[in-house]
Design an enzyme around this catalytic site. Sequence first.
Site: not given
Length: 339
Positions: A14, A16, A194, A197, A275-276
Amino acid sequence: MKSFIAGLPKAELHLHIEGTLEPELMFQLAERNGITLPYKDISALRAAYQFSRLQDFLDIYYQGMDVLRTQQDFFDLTWAYLQKIKQQSVRHIEIFFDPQGHVARGIAFTTALNGIHPALLQGKREFDISFGLIMCFLRHLDENDAMATLEMALAHKDKIIGVGLDSSEKGNPPAKFQRVFARARQEGFRLVAHAGEEGPPEYVYEALDLLKVDRIDHGNASMQDPALIKRLVAEQIPLTVCPLSNTRLCVVDTMQQHPLPQMLQAGMKVTINSDDPAYFGGYINENYAAVSDILGNDKKLLAQLARNSFSAAFLEEAQRASLITEVDIYLQQHNNCSR
């Protein structure tokens, strides 16, 4: 524990790639492409990374994405990420990219793809990091836009292994994209989304029952529904959990309140991801470190999370078994050394 995490073989499922754009590289690419950023320096940009909800983050995320203009930009972005995770014992990655966020800016679908994919190939050759590339649909846009994006991807099945669903979750349920996911499934893509969340448990049900996904990205809200927990355990549906992201976006108030221990205790197939990371303060090892305390610094549990990452990955069975064996050997060696 830090040294144990540093050497632990793991996969990231996961991530990005646009979310790995560090401020230093953002400024470099802005200068290369003649773009003026609304921040006077790197410190000012980092100071802007204070988020209270998903939308606050997305506003800055899409603004930063604007510096990505050429294939070389996308290559450099991906290569910078690969160099970081090589130092973190990451053995396999399945990363997301958001073509709609680029096409809307006048950047061709192939510009992003033909920058990212060669970098991944180079990472495989030089670092022995295997990979899969997953194209995400932006859920705040309509399904017709997603379908048009899927059509663009059909000529690139040799490079793209799956499709996902990201961006603003509230008010954009998975059901909105049922047709495009059905088409993607018919075309042979793997499916992730997703869900749960910021959205409710119902979004997780929709992702499973309507989109028929193989994995749930995030899935925190599943813990609100005992029946859903039982189903996720029974079917061993993987959850790609992102601890530092969850705290920075106030999905949970503190790491001590994160449901990860309860997820593991229930028998859910949980994985740890970043994630980011440029926006949320840590790559995958920093996320493992963040949860180590709430797991009692238990090496066996951390190793189980690493095994889960390979078990949940879209890998050939022989490679999966080999990587899980690496984890087992690593844990045994560390246990022997600590005696």
